[in-house]
Design a protein around this motif. Structure first.
Motif, PDB file in Angstrom:
ATOM      1  N   ALA A  96       0.839  -1.197   0.000  1.00  0.00           N
ATOM      2  CA  ALA A  96       0.000   0.000   0.000  1.00  0.00           C
ATOM      3  C   ALA A  96       0.872   1.244   0.000  1.00  0.00           C
ATOM      4  O   ALA A  96       1.856   1.328   0.731  1.00  0.00           O
ATOM      5  CB  ALA A  96      -0.913  -0.008   1.215  1.00  0.00           C
ATOM      6  N   GLY A  97       0.513   2.196  -0.847  1.00  0.00           N
ATOM      7  CA  GLY A  97       1.268   3.433  -0.949  1.00  0.00           C
ATOM      8  C   GLY A  97       2.313   3.432  -2.043  1.00  0.00           C
ATOM      9  O   GLY A  97       2.872   4.480  -2.359  1.00  0.00           O
ATOM     10  N   ASP A  98       2.582   2.257  -2.641  1.00  0.00           N
ATOM     11  CA  ASP A  98       3.564   2.185  -3.720  1.00  0.00           C
ATOM     12  C   ASP A  98       2.986   2.735  -5.022  1.00  0.00           C
ATOM     13  O   ASP A  98       1.785   2.567  -5.300  1.00  0.00           O
ATOM     14  CB  ASP A  98       3.997   0.742  -3.960  1.00  0.00           C
ATOM     15  CG  ASP A  98       4.952   0.229  -2.899  1.00  0.00           C
ATOM     16  OD1 ASP A  98       5.395   1.041  -2.065  1.00  0.00           O
ATOM     17  OD2 ASP A  98       5.248  -0.983  -2.903  1.00  0.00           O
ATOM     18  N   PRO A  99       3.818   3.366  -5.848  1.00  0.00           N
ATOM     19  CA  PRO A  99       3.346   3.837  -7.158  1.00  0.00           C
ATOM     20  C   PRO A  99       3.108   2.669  -8.100  1.00  0.00           C
ATOM     21  O   PRO A  99       3.819   1.658  -8.057  1.00  0.00           O
ATOM     22  CB  PRO A  99       4.500   4.721  -7.643  1.00  0.00           C
ATOM     23  CG  PRO A  99       5.702   4.199  -6.940  1.00  0.00           C
ATOM     24  CD  PRO A  99       5.223   3.728  -5.592  1.00  0.00           C
ATOM     25  N   VAL A 100       2.095   2.806  -8.937  1.00  0.00           N
ATOM     26  CA  VAL A 100       1.714   1.759  -9.885  1.00  0.00           C
ATOM     27  C   VAL A 100       1.479   2.411 -11.241  1.00  0.00           C
ATOM     28  O   VAL A 100       0.860   3.476 -11.317  1.00  0.00           O
ATOM     29  CB  VAL A 100       0.429   1.042  -9.427  1.00  0.00           C
ATOM     30  CG1 VAL A 100      -0.022   0.046 -10.484  1.00  0.00           C
ATOM     31  CG2 VAL A 100       0.648   0.345  -8.091  1.00  0.00           C
TER      32      VAL A 100
END
Length: 273
Positions: A96-100
């Motif tokens: 959660a919170g990672d760029p995608v």
């Protein structure tokens, strides 16, 4: 929103495949709404997210993909970027919170909410349609949202009243309320409501029509991508270069054609010929 409400595991059933296809086809209306949300001083959306299927690398112990939602969406006509909303349960390469970043062609759904009312959510509608009324009520209560009647996916809010707007002289009477997919829904209300203010602003500062954002895009290209006809017409009126290209070599007309905005395409084609 807690993680158990936004993680979904579903098979590749024909109904789910059709839902994903419809979500991709109507994504332009999601992006149009977000284009106005990013202009608002006071946010109008409660949630705006896109669903993506992430490969789990499963060896047969779990699902091959895990469906999760991303928000803080950005879009360049081909690629969707955002931030993962929750932690995966079946793999640990992202959190959660990672760029995608994914191609538009690979998304499985989109949804946004206004005052608790859901727009989009095609895959959710498939699941809700298979539930009993009791199960559906429990599902909706867990989300805390109004998903409407099963089998009906709202794309944009229905207009609350008939009014004469900036574009009425050009395109006639507004179309009726909207529930299901169509190729060209009515102009976004903010596109018309802000026309007078935008017209005056561009008259005072015509240099805005030629300015580039941090990604090298003009305002005309951004609004053509998002399907905002009123800003497009005003930007051209005040000197925007219709032939200017973005870093990918695309003009505003190219972007409008790619997304399928026929009224903008017709307007820009006239300006180029």
């Amino acid at each position: 929103m807690s993680e158990d409400k936004i993680v979904m595991f579903e098979g590749a059933s024909p109904a789910m495949q059709a839902a994903a296809e419809q979500a991709r086809k109507t994504f332009k209306y999601f992006w149009r709404e977000l284009s106005w949300e990013y202009r608002r001083i006071i946010p109008g959306l409660g949630l705006a997210a896109v669903k993506v299927a992430f490969p789990t690398g499963s060896d047969g112990e779990g699902p091959e993909v895990e469906h999760m939602w991303i928000n803080e969406i950005r879009f360049d006509g081909d690629t969707i970027s955002g931030v993962l909303l929750n932690n995966p349960q079946w793999f640990d390469s992202i959190a959660a919170g990672d760029p995608v970043t994914v191609p538009l062609a690979e998304i499985g759904d989109w949804m946004y909410t206004i005052n608790g009312k859901v727009y989009g959510g095609y895959s959710i509608d498939v699941m809700r349609s298979d539930m009993s009324k009791t199960e559906r009520d429990e599902h909706d209560q867990a989300w805390g949202l109004d998903f409407g009647k099963p089998g009906e996916v709202m794309i944009v809010p229905a207009p609350t009243q008939e009014k004469q707007g900036f574009l009425s002289g050009l395109f006639g009477k507004k179309e009726a309320a909207i529930i299901v997919s169509t190729e060209d829904l009515p102009e976004h209300p903010m596109s018309e409501n802000m026309a007078e203010k935008m017209d005056q602003g561009l008259q005072d500062e015509p240099s805005f029509t030629r300015s580039l954002d941090e990604d090298g895009w003009t305002l005309l290209q951004r609004d053509a991508l998002a399907g905002n006809l009123s800003p497009v017409t005003l930007l051209v009126k005040h000197g925007a270069d219709v032939s200017a290209v973005n870093p990918k070599g695309e003009t505003a007309l190219d972007l409008a054609r790619k997304m399928g905005w026929p009224r903008i395409v017709a307007f820009l084609e006239k300006k180029l010929h």
